[in-house]
Design a protein around this motif. Structure first.
Motif, PDB file in Angstrom:
ATOM      1  N   THR A  15       5.944  -1.158  -6.951  1.00 32.29           N
ATOM      2  CA  THR A  15       4.994  -0.062  -7.080  1.00 32.29           C
ATOM      3  C   THR A  15       3.818  -0.320  -6.139  1.00 32.29           C
ATOM      4  OG1 THR A  15       5.584  -0.030  -9.409  1.00 32.29           O
ATOM      5  CG2 THR A  15       3.636   1.226  -8.772  1.00 32.29           C
ATOM      6  N   PRO A  16       3.325   0.695  -5.445  1.00 33.27           N
ATOM      7  CA  PRO A  16       2.128   0.470  -4.622  1.00 33.27           C
ATOM      8  C   PRO A  16       1.021  -0.201  -5.446  1.00 33.27           C
ATOM      9  CG  PRO A  16       3.068   2.591  -4.090  1.00 33.27           C
ATOM     10  CD  PRO A  16       3.869   2.052  -5.248  1.00 33.27           C
ATOM     11  N   THR A  75       0.835  -1.204   0.000  1.00 35.12           N
ATOM     12  CA  THR A  75       0.000   0.000   0.000  1.00 35.12           C
ATOM     13  C   THR A  75       0.867   1.250   0.000  1.00 35.12           C
ATOM     14  OG1 THR A  75      -0.159  -0.183   2.402  1.00 35.12           O
ATOM     15  CG2 THR A  75      -1.964  -1.104   1.098  1.00 35.12           C
ATOM     16  N   ARG A  76       2.002   1.178   0.704  1.00 35.61           N
ATOM     17  CA  ARG A  76       2.941   2.292   0.649  1.00 35.61           C
ATOM     18  C   ARG A  76       4.317   1.780   1.065  1.00 35.61           C
ATOM     19  NH1 ARG A  76       3.748   4.823   5.771  1.00 35.61           N
ATOM     20  NH2 ARG A  76       2.476   3.910   7.422  1.00 35.61           N
ATOM     21  N   ILE A  77       5.345   2.459   0.606  1.00 33.30           N
ATOM     22  CA  ILE A  77       6.711   2.094   0.976  1.00 33.30           C
ATOM     23  C   ILE A  77       6.908   2.424   2.450  1.00 33.30           C
ATOM     24  CG2 ILE A  77       9.148   2.682   0.615  1.00 33.30           C
ATOM     25  CD1 ILE A  77       8.051   1.072  -1.681  1.00 33.30           C
ATOM     26  N   SER A  78       7.326   1.427   3.235  1.00 40.42           N
ATOM     27  CA  SER A  78       7.561   1.660   4.657  1.00 40.42           C
ATOM     28  C   SER A  78       8.540   0.626   5.179  1.00 40.42           C
ATOM     29  CB  SER A  78       6.250   1.562   5.448  1.00 40.42           C
ATOM     30  OG  SER A  78       6.533   1.543   6.848  1.00 40.42           O
ATOM     31  N   HIS A  99       2.953  -1.872   8.133  1.00 40.87           N
ATOM     32  CA  HIS A  99       2.362  -0.636   7.611  1.00 40.87           C
ATOM     33  C   HIS A  99       2.407  -0.580   6.091  1.00 40.87           C
ATOM     34  CE1 HIS A  99       3.188   1.571  11.678  1.00 40.87           C
ATOM     35  NE2 HIS A  99       2.174   0.736  11.739  1.00 40.87           N
ATOM     36  N   ALA A 100       3.335  -1.313   5.513  1.00 46.63           N
ATOM     37  CA  ALA A 100       3.520  -1.234   4.059  1.00 46.63           C
ATOM     38  C   ALA A 100       2.517  -2.101   3.307  1.00 46.63           C
ATOM     39  CB  ALA A 100       4.939  -1.664   3.689  1.00 46.63           C
TER      40      ALA A 100
END
Lengths: 332, 332
Positions: free
Chosen positions: B58-59, B7-10, B15-16
Motif C-alpha cells: 500500500t502506498p 509513494t506510488r505503484i510504478s 519513481h515508486a
C-alpha cells in the motif's frame, strides 16, 4: 480366422492395414484362444498404426487394443477351466483384437458375465479405467463433494468420468465445444455444462459459485485447459490424457507459483505396468460390476463387420462425436 | 529513523519510492523494534513496488522484505529478553526492511549469532529457504544420490541450491547462459555445468550418462526448462519459482502423458503460511547453522547506504549476475 494386420506404418489406416485370412491359431502354453464378439476402434489404434503413439506395432501385427470374446481353447499347461469363460481383453499391447480369433495371456483378460452387453464390455479396457484412474489417482479422491472440471466432456472418457464422479458423489463442471454436445452431456446427469469460447471463464466462475476445482481433466489442450487451471484450488492438479487441439495444456506462472497448481499427464498403460496384477484386476472387476448394473456406459455410434473395415477406418478418421465405433464378429 | 516508502505503484522504483525521515517508532504490545544492519534488495521487491508481484504494498508502506538487525526495544507485554538479540527478519510481508529501524513481530524473526556475517544473514529469509524447499519438498529427497537439474544456476538461489544439494549428497546438473557464469558455478563445486543453446540437449544427455533427473528446478522458462523436462525420470517434477525469460516453462505431451512428468511451482510465502511456526523456525535454524559454518553463502555484488537508494534501484534494474545487492546501515 480373419484379422486386420499392419502392412506398413501410415497415417491413413486404409493404407496401413490389410484384411488377412489364416488358419485358426493354436495357443502356446500359458495362452488361451479367444473367439471374439466385439473389438473397440480407438483413436489410439489409428495413432499406433501411424507411428504416432507411445507404442508402435511391428508390420505383420494384428491391430486393435481391446475387446470382448469367449475362451474356446487353452494351451498346454494352462487352466482348462478357462474354456467357455467370457472375457474382456485389456489393452496391454501384447495382442491385437481386430480379428475373429485372438491368442492372449490370461493375465490380460478379465472375466465378464455372460449376460453383459458385448459392446459395452468390449470398451472395458481403456476409457472407463482411464476415467477411474483420473478420479482416484489425482487430487483428493476421499473428498466426496469435490469439484472435477473437464474439457471434451462429451467424449467417451468424459461420459464415463461424469457417471463415475456422480457415483462417488463428486460434482463435475463440464466444458463442451458445441451446444448439441451440451445436451448430450446433460443427458448423462451432468448438472454443470459450459460452452468453450470467449465467455468460458465467466461461465466457469458462475457455475462454481465461489468454489474451486480439486482437479481439472483435459484432453483438448489450449485455452480451455488454462481457463480450468485458473479455477483450481491451491495445490490443485490439471491432468492431461490427450491433446486433441494439438496445443499442449498450460498453466500460467501465476497459477503454478502463486497457487502451487500442478500440470501432469496420465497414460493408462503406465498405470497397468506399475500396478500389481491383483490390484489392477480388482479395479477392473469393480468397473465390470458398474457396467453390469448400468451405472457405466458409453454411446456407440456404429458397428462394422471386419469385412467392412475400410468403411470403419474412414469413419474413425472423421469422428462425429456421436459415440464409439466397434468391430463386431457376427459369424463367430 | 529513515525509511524507503512507497509513494506510488510504478515499474520504475526510482519513481515508486521516496526516502523519508520520521521519529523512531515505538513497538506496540507483542512487537519489537529492530535497529537494522543490512537489508537485501530482491527483484521481488521491485516487482512488488511495480504492482507485479503476488503481494502489492500500500502506498506509504516501507519496502523491503528481509534483513538483519538487533532488537533494541520491545512493546508492552513482550519478552524483554529479546532486547539485544541479533535477528534475521523473514519475508512475511508484515514489515518493510529498507529502513534504519523496523517494527516487527517476534514470530517473523530468527535469532542469529552475533559473530555471523551481516550480509549473508540478511539474505537468510528468501533465497536459501527457497533452495531448501525446492530440494526437500519435491521429488525423492531421501534418495541421496539423485540428480537435480536447474536453469539459472548462477543465480543466488542456484548457488544455494548447488551448495545444499552437495551438502545432502545430491548430484546437480547446472544450466547457465554464458561461459563466464559457468566458471562461477564450477567455483561453487558444481561438477556438471552446461551451456544453454542449441546443443543443450546433447550436453545434458552427455552429463547424465544414462541417468535421469529426479527434479528440474527452473527460474527461466522457455526451451531450457523443456529440455531439462525431457530428462526427468518417470514421474519426475519440473518446478518453477520464476520466469525470467517471460516464457512459461513447458513440458511436452510426450513427457506429461508418456513419462507422467509433472510441472508445478513454488512460492516461499505459500510454504510459510501453511507451515507450523515451530517447523518453519527449525528449518530456518538449520540454515543459520549452515551459513554460520560457511556451507552456505551467496555472492554479494554491491552494498549501498540508504541515502544512495537511487543508485541502488538503478543497479537493481540491470542485474549483472555478479551477486546480490543490499542496503547497509553504517550509522546504526
Amino acid at each position: 480366422m480373419q484379422r486386420l494386420a499392419l502392412t506398413r506404418i501410415s497415417a491413413d489406416p486404409t493404407h496401413a492395414l490389410d484384411l488377412q485370412s489364416a488358419a485358426e491359431p493354436t495357443p502356446a502354453p500359458g495362452q488361451v484362444l479367444i473367439q471374439m464378439e466385439a473389438a473397440t476402434i480407438n483413436q489410439t489404434d489409428l495413432l499406433a498404426a501411424a507411428g504416432q503413439y507411445f507404442v508402435t506395432p511391428t508390420p505383420g501385427a494384428t491391430i486393435g487394443s481391446e475387446g470382448v470374446g469367449r475362451v474356446i481353447a487353452v494351451g498346454h499347461d494352462t487352466d482348462t477351466a478357462l474354456v467357455g469363460q467370457r472375457v474382456a481383453l485389456l489393452a496391454t499391447y501384447r495382442h491385437g483384437t481386430w480379428a475373429t480369433h485372438v491368442v492372449a495371456s490370461p493375465d490380460d483378460l478379465i472375466a465378464v458375465p455372460d449376460d453383459g452387453d458385448a459392446l459395452q464390455l468390449a470398451m472395458l479396457g481403456i476409457n472407463p479405467m482411464t476415467a477411474l484412474r483420473l478420479l482416484r489417482d489425482h487430487g483428493n479422491p476421499d473428498d466426496p463433494d469435490r469439484w472435477i472440471g473437464q474439457t471434451a466432456a462429451n467424449s467417451a472418457v468424459g461420459e464415463y468420468l461424469i457417471k463415475l464422479a456422480h457415483h462417488f458423489g463428486h460434482r463435475t463442471l463440464n466444458v463442451v465445444r458445441r451446444e448439441h454436445a451440451a445436451d448430450d452431456v446433460r443427458g448423462w446427469g451432468a448438472e454443470h455444462v459450459v460452452l468453450d469460447g470467449p465467455d468460458l471463464d465467466d461461465a466457469v466462475t458462475a457455475a462454481l459459485a465461489g468454489d474451486t476445482l480439486d482437479i481439472a481433466v483435459d484432453s483438448v489442450g489450449g485455452p480451455a485447459s488454462s481457463t480450468l487451471g485458473q479455477h483450481l484450488r491451491y495445490g490443485g492438479t490439471l491432468v492431461t490424457y490427450a491433446a486433441q487441439s494439438g496445443q499442449p495444456p498450460a498453466l500460467s506462472q501465476a497459477d503454478l507459483i502463486g497457487n502451487q497448481a500442478s500440470l501432469t499427464g496420465f497414460w493408462l498403460h503406465n498405470w497397468w505396468q506399475r500396478t500389481q496384477l491383483a490390484t489392477s484386476r480388482e479395479e477392473y472387476r469393480q468397473l465390470v460390476d458398474l457396467i453390469g448394473d448400468g451405472t457405466l456406459s458409453a454411446r456407440v455410434d456404429r458397428t462394422f463387420p471386419l469385412a467392412n473395415w475400410r468403411d470403419a477406418m474412414v469413419a474413425a478418421q472423421a469422428p462425429t462425436g456421436a459415440g464409439k465405433l466397434l468391430f463386431t464378429f457376427p459369424d463367430n
